[in-house]
Design an enzyme around this catalytic site. Structure first.
Site, mmCIF file in Angstrom:
data_model
loop_
_atom_site.group_PDB
_atom_site.id
_atom_site.type_symbol
_atom_site.label_atom_id
_atom_site.label_comp_id
_atom_site.label_asym_id
_atom_site.label_seq_id
_atom_site.Cartn_x
_atom_site.Cartn_y
_atom_site.Cartn_z
ATOM 1 N N TRP A 206 0.813 -1.221 0.000
ATOM 2 C CA TRP A 206 0.000 0.000 0.000
ATOM 3 C C TRP A 206 0.851 1.277 0.000
ATOM 4 O O TRP A 206 0.314 2.362 0.146
ATOM 5 C CB TRP A 206 -0.933 -0.002 1.211
ATOM 6 C CG TRP A 206 -1.900 -1.134 1.209
ATOM 7 C CD1 TRP A 206 -3.137 -1.170 0.644
ATOM 8 C CD2 TRP A 206 -1.716 -2.421 1.831
ATOM 9 N NE1 TRP A 206 -3.739 -2.386 0.844
ATOM 10 C CE2 TRP A 206 -2.888 -3.180 1.575
ATOM 11 C CE3 TRP A 206 -0.684 -3.018 2.551
ATOM 12 C CZ2 TRP A 206 -3.047 -4.491 2.032
ATOM 13 C CZ3 TRP A 206 -0.843 -4.330 3.004
ATOM 14 C CH2 TRP A 206 -2.010 -5.049 2.749
ATOM 15 N N ASP A 207 2.168 1.142 -0.162
ATOM 16 C CA ASP A 207 3.067 2.299 -0.098
ATOM 17 C C ASP A 207 2.930 3.018 1.238
ATOM 18 O O ASP A 207 2.950 4.246 1.311
ATOM 19 C CB ASP A 207 2.791 3.260 -1.261
ATOM 20 C CG ASP A 207 3.939 4.234 -1.482
ATOM 21 O OD1 ASP A 207 5.010 4.058 -0.868
ATOM 22 O OD2 ASP A 207 3.768 5.187 -2.262
ATOM 23 N N TYR A 208 2.806 2.257 2.313
ATOM 24 C CA TYR A 208 2.716 2.814 3.667
ATOM 25 C C TYR A 208 4.096 2.889 4.317
ATOM 26 O O TYR A 208 4.242 2.696 5.526
ATOM 27 C CB TYR A 208 1.785 1.956 4.528
ATOM 28 C CG TYR A 208 0.306 2.219 4.327
ATOM 29 C CD1 TYR A 208 -0.160 3.463 3.934
ATOM 30 C CD2 TYR A 208 -0.636 1.215 4.554
ATOM 31 C CE1 TYR A 208 -1.520 3.695 3.766
ATOM 32 C CE2 TYR A 208 -1.995 1.437 4.395
ATOM 33 C CZ TYR A 208 -2.435 2.680 4.000
ATOM 34 O OH TYR A 208 -3.789 2.909 3.841
#
Length: 824
Positions: free
Chosen positions: A484-486
């Site tokens: 999630w590109d977290y």
């Protein structure tokens, strides 16, 4: 033929009723068609019903029947009742539901006398207008009490514990990116207070001169936070020009341009900060036996440096210059430079860059680097390295896939490609000899099938590195197998917490998901509760998805899962479109896995929660203040054949054919070469025509949190709509709608937080106790940077870089602005 008996005036003006009737019928037809579609998807029945009513009302008005106006009045009243039933008194949620219909109501009122001469249209019109004024006026008044606002007050100042050396706050100087390497962003200065901040004025303005040659097609976002040591302010421009200014006057002392080529600008031309080192304060450790081969520099060398300024550059160099003169340090690397690309193998321009300030602990410069997102699985390594602060020699390297390598790779080999990198700023503890690395994700954020076990272990984790050995002491992961590109963008903040008769050395870790963790910084053990949350499965890699994810029970900035009624727009039509998109998308709440057959909703999006601006704390009051984003992304994995047909290329492919490297936002058609899928991210989930966001406001907030309990003290939307509006047209509305914001703030002992960050180009002074804005000034460009405060000549200054940011769509500039109280 019988002549018309209608009065001549009405006959002459009958075209107005026809036009209004046609408008209502057309709008009704759109709502009816879209409403039936929405209803078929399981959505609200309002739009289909309202559309049918509008079509009928429009036809009746076109045929000059009073029943058409009366029918529209019924539709409007029903709309208002439905709007308040669905949204309550939230003024921003009422805008798309009520304002458009209210405008149509006014048009219907104006043509009502054309429909029947026997109607007391003046009285009816006056009644309708009075209701409209009450409705809109009530909304405006409610708008001053913005949605999601929590009003409270900080209890009497009680402190946390006396500050240790490791977490010591800033005073007259600002010696590191976060104030100190403890990153509290807190100053003991108290000359500026809530009582006198209204008198704050500009003391000086300096222009770096570093601006893009094409202002309409630029990738600039300076993000610079200066340092202040002694009587000098040190900063870097967007393209790494080092500058020293007189702290009291803003006059330039020296300037050093490393000559970064435009081709090496990655996603953004940004330099968040530099590092300072005084050789007389800390003895430099011995040189490592196998230094990295340095990069020759065209700049001449002069004298050795007792104090030095160190920066990483966009073209992946580590540079040291004399803090007194700006000349390269002759004893650092070769001619004051070290090439960070050595050991990385093939590096195309822009793929590797340093955009954040290095961290120096026990004489070791710890530096990570950004690896351009979304390009290719076989991207350069995210290796972390430590360099001798005096000589520039490589002390150690941490390659998570090859932990047996303690320095450069063996001859003919390179650091493992595609591994997670640290693009943001580390914090450090001199006493413990640890540096805390907020780690990013493996190359290509939205696909995990080929990640190694080591990558899965350390990605999106805070990793504590022993600066003596370069080995991990501990790690704490905030997302398991992140797609999630977290990645962790925020610097960890060090603080000592009371425990019995002593104190526990702790750190506060914010995350993009909004969760805030408190860990023992010696061991990484959570000091506040952490739970495992069951999350949705499925997506394109169901076997790769963890059934649970960690969540903080201490505090989260994250809001509740989205619902259809949270959709927004300028009018009922675009709100309906957003509702249709919501119903068509894959969304099972927090951590919905990526999908390719349809869009999926990611909430929060990759910009936060808390991003690179981090948090600020008041250790005396025991308060955390966090500004945050509250926006979803609307994403889709695009199968490789489809992406190839669309012409989605890597940066290297574009450069090879001479194409432009500027343009689309991050994630908007990124190829993710070497995987089965490219990625298409609609950041913020915008509509293509109006450019408005599909989620209702607020899109950003600012919050005070009790450090000991994790409870919210106050919380409010952050940022006004003065520069935002449909079709990118500024509305000038001064109300705090809550805008996207990037950049942090600084808290002072005077009881104020100074912060810019929002898209309205304002810098604000906020009362720490209440959250109220006590002073603000309009910046000449976006304030996407963290300000600093310091003392010079007996005056307290607040300094901000107004550099703007292409991603935030704020004007780009080059002004460094200092504020102070008037001199007596």
């Amino acid at each position: 033929m019988m002549a018309s008996t209608a009065p001549p005036l009405i006959r002459r003006r009958s075209w107005a009723a026809t036009a209004v009737g046609i408008l209502l019928a057309l709008l009704g037809a759109v709502l009816l068609i879209g409403g039936i579609w929405l209803l078929a998807l399981g959505g609200s029945p309002y739009y289909a019903a309202a559309g049918a009513g509008l079509v009928l009302s429009g036809w009746l008005i076109m045929t000059r029947r009073l029943a058409g106006a009366l029918l529209y009045g019924v539709i409007f009243i029903a709309t208002v009742i439905w709007a308040f039933w669905e949204s309550g008194t939230n003024p921003w949620a009422l805008v798309p539901r009520v304002v458009g219909p209210a405008v149509l109501l006014l048009l219907v009122i104006l043509v009502t006398p054309l429909l029947s001469a026997r109607v007391n249209w003046k009285g009816a019109g006056a009644a309708f207008l009075a209701a409209l004024v009450i409705l809109i006026g009530g909304g405006v008044i409610a708008g001053r009490m913005a949605p999601d606002a929590v009003i409270g007050g900080i209890p009497p100042a009680r402190g946390v514990v006396p500050l240790s050396v490791a977490t010591q706050a800033s005073g007259s100087d600002w010696t590191a990116y976060g104030g100190t390497y403890g990153a509290q962003r807190y100053s003991t200065l108290a000359q500026i207070t809530p009582g006198n901040v209204a008198r704050l004025e500009r003391a000086w303005v300096y222009h770096t001169g570093d601006l893009p040659t094409d202002m309409k097609n630029n990738k600039y976002g300076a993000e610079t936070t200066p340092l202040k040591i002694g009587d000098t302010v040190y900063l870097c421009s967007a393209k790494n020009i080092l500058i020293a200014l007189d702290a009291a006057s803003g006059q330039q002392k020296w300037r050093f341009d490393p000559g970064v080529p435009d081709a090496w600008i990655p996603y953004t031309a940004a330099c968040r900060g530099v590092a300072y080192h005084d050789a007389s304060a800390t003895a430099a450790p011995a040189t490592a036996p196998r230094p990295a081969p340095p990069l020759a520099s065209p700049s001449p060398t002069t004298t050795a440096c007792r104090t030095r300024i160190i920066e990483g550059t966009l073209d992946a160099r580590l540079i040291a210059v004399d803090a007194a003169t700006g000349q390269p340090c002759r004893d650092f690397g070769t001619n004051g430079q070290v090439d960070l690309k050595v050991g990385l193998g093939q590096v195309d321009p822009g793929m590797v860059s340093v955009t954040s300030a290095p961290t120096i602990v026990r004489g070791v410069i710890v530096v990570g680097h950004q690896v351009l997102d979304g390009q290719q699985r076989n991207a350069p390594s995210g290796v972390i390295r430590g360099y001798d602060v005096t000589t520039g020699a490589l002390r150690w390297a941490w390659d998570m896939v090859n932990p047996q390598w303690t320095g450069m790779p063996p001859e003919g080999q390179e650091y493992a490609r595609g591994t997670p990198n640290m693009w943001t700023t580390a914090s450090g503890d001199e006493a413990l000899g640890l540096v805390y690395l907020p780690m990013g994700n493996s190359a290509v954020d939205y696909w995990s099938g080929t990640r190694s076990p080591q990558e899965k272990r350390f990605s999106t984790s805070l990793v504590a590195i022993d600066v003596a050995t370069g080995r991990p002491a501990w790690s704490f992961q905030t997302v398991r197998n992140d797609v999630w590109d977290y990645d962790l963008g925020s610097q960890a903040t060090l603080v000592d917490l009371p425990a019995g008769n002593g104190a526990v050395p702790a750190l506060i870790l914010p995350s993009k998901q909004g969760d805030i963790y408190i860990l023992d910084r010696r061991t990484g053990r959570p000091l506040t509760p952490v739970a495992n949350m069951t999350v949705p499965g499925g997506g394109v890699e169901p076997a790769q998805r963890s059934p649970t994810q960690p969540v903080s029970l201490y505090h989260t900035l994250r809001k509740a899962d989205l619902q259809e009624r949270d959709m927004w727009g300028m009018s009922p039509i675009d709100q309906m479109i957003c509702r249709i998109q919501f119903r068509r998308a894959h969304y099972d709440g927090f951590y919905t896995p990526p999908t390719a057959d349809r869009r999926w909703i990611q909430y929060p999006g990759y910009n936060g929660g808390s991003d690179w601006g981090g948090i600020a704390i008041d250790p005396q009051r025991g308060v955390i203040i966090a500004n945050y984003n509250d926006m979803p992304n609307y994403n889709r994995l695009v199968p490789r054949a489809e992406a190839d047909a669309k012409g989605w290329e890597t940066r290297a492919q574009i450069a090879a054919r001479g194409g432009s490297l500027t343009g689309k936002p991050e994630g908007k058609g990124d190829p993710q070469a070497g995987t089965p899928y490219a990625i298409d991210v609609n950041a913020g989930w915008r509509l293509p025509f109006t450019n408005l966001l599909c989620k209702e406001p607020p899109y950003g907030g600012i919050r005070a949190i009790d450090m000991m309990t994790g409870k919210t003290i106050w919380d409010r939307p952050f940022g006004s709509a003065r520069r935002n509006g449909p079709f990118n047209i500024p509305t000038g509305i001064p109300f705090d709608i809550g805008t996207p914001n990037n950049g942090g703030g600084v808290v002072t002992a005077g009881g104020l937080m100074f912060i810019a960050a929002t898209t309205d180009n304002l810098i604000r002074a906020i009362d720490v106790n209440t959250g109220k804005t006590l002073w603000q000034d309009v910046l000449p460009a976006g304030g996407q940077a963290t300000p600093v405060t310091y003392e010079a000549g007996g005056r307290q200054y607040v300094v901000i870089m107004a550099g703007g940011h292409h991603f935030m769509e704020t004007p780009v500039g080059d002004a460094v602005i200092a504020y102070a109280l008037p001199q007596r």
